[in-house]
Design a protein around this motif. Structure first.
Motif, short mmCIF file in Angstrom:
data_model
loop_
_atom_site.label_atom_id
_atom_site.label_comp_id
_atom_site.label_asym_id
_atom_site.label_seq_id
_atom_site.Cartn_x
_atom_site.Cartn_y
_atom_site.Cartn_z
N VAL A 97 47.32 -12.79 0.08
CA VAL A 97 47.43 -14.02 0.86
C VAL A 97 48.51 -13.93 1.94
N PRO A 98 49.74 -13.52 1.62
CA PRO A 98 50.75 -13.45 2.70
C PRO A 98 50.34 -12.49 3.83
N LEU A 99 49.73 -11.36 3.47
CA LEU A 99 49.29 -10.41 4.49
C LEU A 99 48.16 -11.01 5.33
N ALA A 100 47.24 -11.72 4.70
CA ALA A 100 46.14 -12.36 5.42
C ALA A 100 46.67 -13.39 6.41
N ILE A 101 47.62 -14.19 5.97
CA ILE A 101 48.21 -15.20 6.85
C ILE A 101 48.95 -14.54 8.01
N GLY A 102 49.74 -13.51 7.70
CA GLY A 102 50.47 -12.79 8.75
C GLY A 102 49.53 -12.15 9.75
N TYR A 103 48.44 -11.58 9.25
CA TYR A 103 47.45 -10.95 10.11
C TYR A 103 46.80 -11.98 11.02
N ALA A 104 46.42 -13.12 10.47
CA ALA A 104 45.78 -14.17 11.27
C ALA A 104 46.74 -14.70 12.33
N VAL A 105 47.98 -14.95 11.94
CA VAL A 105 48.98 -15.45 12.90
C VAL A 105 49.25 -14.42 13.99
N ALA A 106 49.41 -13.14 13.59
CA ALA A 106 49.66 -12.08 14.57
C ALA A 106 48.48 -11.93 15.52
N SER A 107 47.27 -12.04 15.01
CA SER A 107 46.08 -11.90 15.86
C SER A 107 45.99 -13.02 16.88
N VAL A 108 46.15 -14.24 16.43
CA VAL A 108 46.00 -15.39 17.33
C VAL A 108 47.15 -15.44 18.34
N PHE A 109 48.38 -15.44 17.84
CA PHE A 109 49.51 -15.57 18.77
C PHE A 109 49.76 -14.28 19.55
N GLY A 110 49.52 -13.13 18.92
CA GLY A 110 49.63 -11.87 19.66
C GLY A 110 48.60 -11.80 20.77
N GLY A 111 47.39 -12.28 20.48
CA GLY A 111 46.34 -12.30 21.51
C GLY A 111 46.68 -13.21 22.66
N LEU A 112 47.19 -14.39 22.34
CA LEU A 112 47.60 -15.32 23.40
C LEU A 112 48.73 -14.73 24.24
N LEU A 113 49.71 -14.16 23.58
CA LEU A 113 50.83 -13.55 24.30
C LEU A 113 50.37 -12.38 25.16
N ALA A 114 49.48 -11.55 24.63
CA ALA A 114 49.00 -10.40 25.39
C ALA A 114 48.16 -10.84 26.59
N THR A 115 47.36 -11.89 26.43
CA THR A 115 46.58 -12.40 27.56
C THR A 115 47.51 -12.92 28.65
N TRP A 116 48.53 -13.66 28.25
CA TRP A 116 49.52 -14.15 29.22
C TRP A 116 50.21 -12.97 29.91
N ALA A 117 50.58 -11.94 29.13
CA ALA A 117 51.27 -10.78 29.72
C ALA A 117 50.37 -10.06 30.71
N GLY A 118 49.09 -9.91 30.38
CA GLY A 118 48.17 -9.27 31.30
C GLY A 118 48.04 -10.05 32.61
N LEU A 119 47.95 -11.36 32.50
CA LEU A 119 47.88 -12.20 33.69
C LEU A 119 49.17 -12.11 34.48
N TYR A 120 50.30 -12.11 33.78
CA TYR A 120 51.60 -12.02 34.44
C TYR A 120 51.76 -10.70 35.21
N LEU A 121 51.23 -9.62 34.63
CA LEU A 121 51.34 -8.30 35.29
C LEU A 121 50.69 -8.30 36.66
N THR A 122 49.67 -9.12 36.85
CA THR A 122 49.01 -9.16 38.15
C THR A 122 49.85 -9.86 39.20
N LYS A 123 50.88 -10.58 38.77
CA LYS A 123 51.72 -11.32 39.71
C LYS A 123 52.98 -10.57 40.08
N LEU A 124 53.17 -9.37 39.53
CA LEU A 124 54.36 -8.58 39.86
C LEU A 124 54.23 -7.90 41.21
#
Length: 124
Positions: A97-124
């Motif tokens: 259970v703790p690993l499943a929760i960590g995995y789900a949180v990392a996937s969702v928030f990591g995905g959002l952060l990575a999408t933002w970072a990719g978009l930000y890279l285009t503005k450099l």
């Protein structure tokens, strides 16, 4: 419209093959961490889609077959939300259970952060 369909199909094949290869490699080397392949392609896919979206905003003249091929085909073939869901349920079924929760949180928030970072890279 035919060039767009062909582009999406061909890039989708490439994205799907890369997803398969990543999952296969992770499972072969780290069988207890089978879910890390899915996590990796989802995070990288989010970074790539953010970058492509930002890049295509600055290039509205880019051909539709290229935009659709890369975003819908390649990134769509690469990322694996359904696999993410199944991996999470497998972890829960195994009592991790703790690993499943960590995995789900990392996937969702990591995905959002990575999408933002990719978009930000285009503005450099």
């Amino acid at each position: 419209m035919i060039p767009v369909i062909v582009s999406v199909g061909l890039f989708g094949i490439l994205g799907g093959l890369l997803r398969f290869a990543t999952g296969y490699w992770v499972t072969a080397h780290y069988p207890r961490h089978f879910f890390m392949g899915t996590l990796a392609v989802n995070i990288v896919g989010c970074l790539v889609i953010g970058y492509l979206y930002g890049a295509f905003l600055t290039r509205p003249d880019a051909p539709l077959y290229l935009k659709a091929g890369l975003i819908v085909g390649f990134v769509g073939g690469l990322t694996t939300f359904s696999s993410f869901s199944l991996d999470t349920l497998r972890l829960l079924d195994n009592g991790q259970v703790p690993l499943a929760i960590g995995y789900a949180v990392a996937s969702v928030f990591g995905g959002l952060l990575a999408t933002w970072a990719g978009l930000y890279l285009t503005k450099l």
